[in-house]
Design a protein around this motif. Structure first.
Motif, PDB file in Angstrom:
ATOM      1  N   VAL A  15     -25.938 -90.755  35.446  1.00  0.00           N
ATOM      2  CA  VAL A  15     -26.715 -90.100  34.394  1.00  0.00           C
ATOM      3  C   VAL A  15     -27.479 -91.131  33.573  1.00  0.00           C
ATOM      4  CG1 VAL A  15     -26.553 -88.809  32.228  1.00  0.00           C
ATOM      5  CG2 VAL A  15     -25.279 -88.041  34.228  1.00  0.00           C
ATOM      6  N   ALA A  16     -26.799 -92.236  33.261  1.00  0.00           N
ATOM      7  CA  ALA A  16     -27.446 -93.268  32.451  1.00  0.00           C
ATOM      8  C   ALA A  16     -28.616 -93.904  33.183  1.00  0.00           C
ATOM      9  CB  ALA A  16     -26.422 -94.328  32.063  1.00  0.00           C
ATOM     10  N   GLY A  17     -28.537 -93.954  34.510  1.00  0.00           N
ATOM     11  CA  GLY A  17     -29.596 -94.622  35.263  1.00  0.00           C
ATOM     12  C   GLY A  17     -30.599 -93.686  35.883  1.00  0.00           C
ATOM     13  N   THR A  18     -30.498 -92.399  35.575  1.00  0.00           N
ATOM     14  CA  THR A  18     -31.390 -91.415  36.181  1.00  0.00           C
ATOM     15  C   THR A  18     -32.409 -90.940  35.165  1.00  0.00           C
ATOM     16  OG1 THR A  18     -29.617 -90.668  37.626  1.00  0.00           O
ATOM     17  CG2 THR A  18     -31.492 -89.200  37.393  1.00  0.00           C
ATOM     18  N   SER A  19     -33.635 -90.769  35.593  1.00  0.00           N
ATOM     19  CA  SER A  19     -34.701 -90.235  34.742  1.00  0.00           C
ATOM     20  C   SER A  19     -35.317 -89.044  35.455  1.00  0.00           C
ATOM     21  CB  SER A  19     -35.763 -91.303  34.473  1.00  0.00           C
ATOM     22  OG  SER A  19     -36.363 -91.719  35.690  1.00  0.00           O
ATOM     23  N   GLY A  20     -36.259 -88.425  34.799  1.00  0.00           N
ATOM     24  CA  GLY A  20     -36.882 -87.241  35.360  1.00  0.00           C
ATOM     25  C   GLY A  20     -37.634 -87.494  36.641  1.00  0.00           C
ATOM     26  N   VAL A  26     -31.175 -90.207  44.699  1.00  0.00           N
ATOM     27  CA  VAL A  26     -30.412 -90.415  43.461  1.00  0.00           C
ATOM     28  C   VAL A  26     -30.037 -89.077  42.845  1.00  0.00           C
ATOM     29  CG1 VAL A  26     -30.463 -91.383  41.138  1.00  0.00           C
ATOM     30  CG2 VAL A  26     -31.506 -92.631  43.039  1.00  0.00           C
ATOM     31  N   SER A  27     -30.999 -88.127  42.828  1.00  0.00           N
ATOM     32  CA  SER A  27     -30.732 -86.804  42.260  1.00  0.00           C
ATOM     33  C   SER A  27     -29.646 -86.089  43.055  1.00  0.00           C
ATOM     34  CB  SER A  27     -32.018 -85.969  42.265  1.00  0.00           C
ATOM     35  OG  SER A  27     -32.995 -86.543  41.434  1.00  0.00           O
ATOM     36  N   LYS A  28     -29.707 -86.211  44.383  1.00  0.00           N
ATOM     37  CA  LYS A  28     -28.702 -85.557  45.215  1.00  0.00           C
ATOM     38  C   LYS A  28     -27.315 -86.133  44.963  1.00  0.00           C
ATOM     39  CE  LYS A  28     -27.720 -84.268  49.991  1.00  0.00           C
ATOM     40  NZ  LYS A  28     -28.168 -84.350  51.398  1.00  0.00           N
ATOM     41  N   GLN A  29     -27.251 -87.457  44.826  1.00  0.00           N
ATOM     42  CA  GLN A  29     -25.965 -88.091  44.557  1.00  0.00           C
ATOM     43  C   GLN A  29     -25.419 -87.648  43.199  1.00  0.00           C
ATOM     44  OE1 GLN A  29     -26.105 -92.378  44.571  1.00  0.00           O
ATOM     45  NE2 GLN A  29     -23.863 -92.603  44.638  1.00  0.00           N
ATOM     46  N   LEU A  30     -26.285 -87.565  42.212  1.00  0.00           N
ATOM     47  CA  LEU A  30     -25.871 -87.130  40.873  1.00  0.00           C
ATOM     48  C   LEU A  30     -25.324 -85.694  40.919  1.00  0.00           C
ATOM     49  CD1 LEU A  30     -25.654 -87.395  37.817  1.00  0.00           C
ATOM     50  CD2 LEU A  30     -28.084 -86.771  37.657  1.00  0.00           C
TER      51      LEU A  30
END
Length: 340
Positions: A15-20, A26-30
């Protein structure tokens, strides 16, 4: 993912390393980490700013329905948190400021079931405040404001599950304001728009009530009889108001017929029956009949089929000298005096 603590830490890092604009991997892993963590720790608290990132991640991988659900839940949680301020303002006896704040908040948020229901609740709160307000606190203005808010609610959300409830609340407020023409119009509209509503009989009842207030007895009876002969929750109310309508028309037989059916529910109905069935007999205390004039006596009676009248001839001068006054004539002993 076998360790919930490690999963939580991994989630926080993602979450801390993800942006819009993060890539799909990355989104799938999150999303995967979030779903595992949600299953293992259903009571896990995620700050609003971070849960929005999860919603964006669902959108990035084209899970649009889940993205919508996450964002909607975020809106609802945020709104519930912020609207508490309105309650704090109301606790300081600043009712108008409280409603104004809640309204502004509603305008800022997107429509969700929570925010739309909250607006309906605001209208009901204003109406309740009008019922508690003293005359100097302008209850009429509060009722008008509540009517306007309910009309706004019905206009913006005509298919909302509470739309019929809002219409019925409007009608009751109009009745309070003695605006019977608009109450009748809205009652008719409610019957046309909400044919499957649990309040259908209530719309018919309020229409009858408004006609009764305008002394349109035939129309009032017409709608009240529909409910009285049905099986709705308003049946007893309709039976009672039918008794009142016939009572107002001075038709005791019909009034007693309807009052009898609800006398065990409404004490006033039983009292009205007692009033109608009460026997009374009254004659003037003094009647002057001049010589050669017809011998008539005015007699008023109620619920008495037959009256037997006996006349005793006495010497009023002797009677006065003995009694000293004639104020107790009904208690004079007439033993030995034959009736004429």
């Amino acid at each position: 993912y076998t360790d919930s603590t490690g999963t939580k830490e991994q989630f926080q890092e993602l979450v801390a390393g993800t942006s819009g604009d993060s890539d799909d991997s990355v989104s799938k892993q999150l999303v995967e980490v979030f779903e595992v963590l949600r299953e293992r720790q259903p009571d896990l608290y995620v700050p609003l700013d971070r849960i929005q990132i999860v919603g964006q991640a669902y959108r990035n991988i084209q899970e649009f329905e889940r993205a919508m659900l996450v964002h909607q839940a975020t809106i609802n949680a945020s709104f519930r948190r912020d609207v508490k301020v309105s309650g704090d303002i109301a606790d300081r006896d600043l009712f108008a400021d409280s409603i104004r704040f809640a309204t502004d908040l509603w305008l800022e948020y997107a429509d969700t079931p929570v925010t739309t229901s909250a607006y309906f609740g605001m209208a009901q709160t204003v109406a309740d405040q009008a019922n508690k307000a003293k005359p100097k606190e302008t209850p009429t203005a509060l009722r008008l404001q509540a009517i306007h808010r309910l009309e706004t609610f019905r206009t913006l959300y005509p298919n909302h599950p509470l739309a019929d409830d809002a219409a019925l609340s409007q009608i009751n407020l109009l009745l309070d304001l003695e605006d019977y023409d608009n109450a009748i119009h809205l009652s008719q509209q409610g019957q046309q728009l909400f044919t499957d509503s649990e309040f259908l009989s209530s719309f018919q009842y309020t229409q009858s009530l408004a006609h009764f207030a305008q002394m349109n007895f035939e129309q009032a009876i017409q709608y009240a009889e529909i409910i009285a002969e049905g099986g709705s929750e308003d049946k007893n109310l309709a039976q009672y108001i039918l008794g009142q309508i016939y009572h107002a028309q001075n038709k005791p037989r019909q009034a007693i017929q309807w009052y009898t059916q609800v006398k065990s529910i409404y004490p006033d109905a039983g009292e009205s029956i007692d009033y109608f069935e009460q026997q009374k007999l009254k004659i003037p205390e003094v009647t002057i009949i001049r010589p050669n004039a017809p011998k008539t006596l005015d007699l008023t009676c109620r619920n008495i089929d037959r009256v037997q009248l006996q006349i005793y001839q006495v010497d009023l001068m002797k009677l006065f000298l003995r009694q000293k006054n004639l104020s107790q004539m009904s208690q004079i002993r007439l033993a030995g005096v034959e009736p004429q």
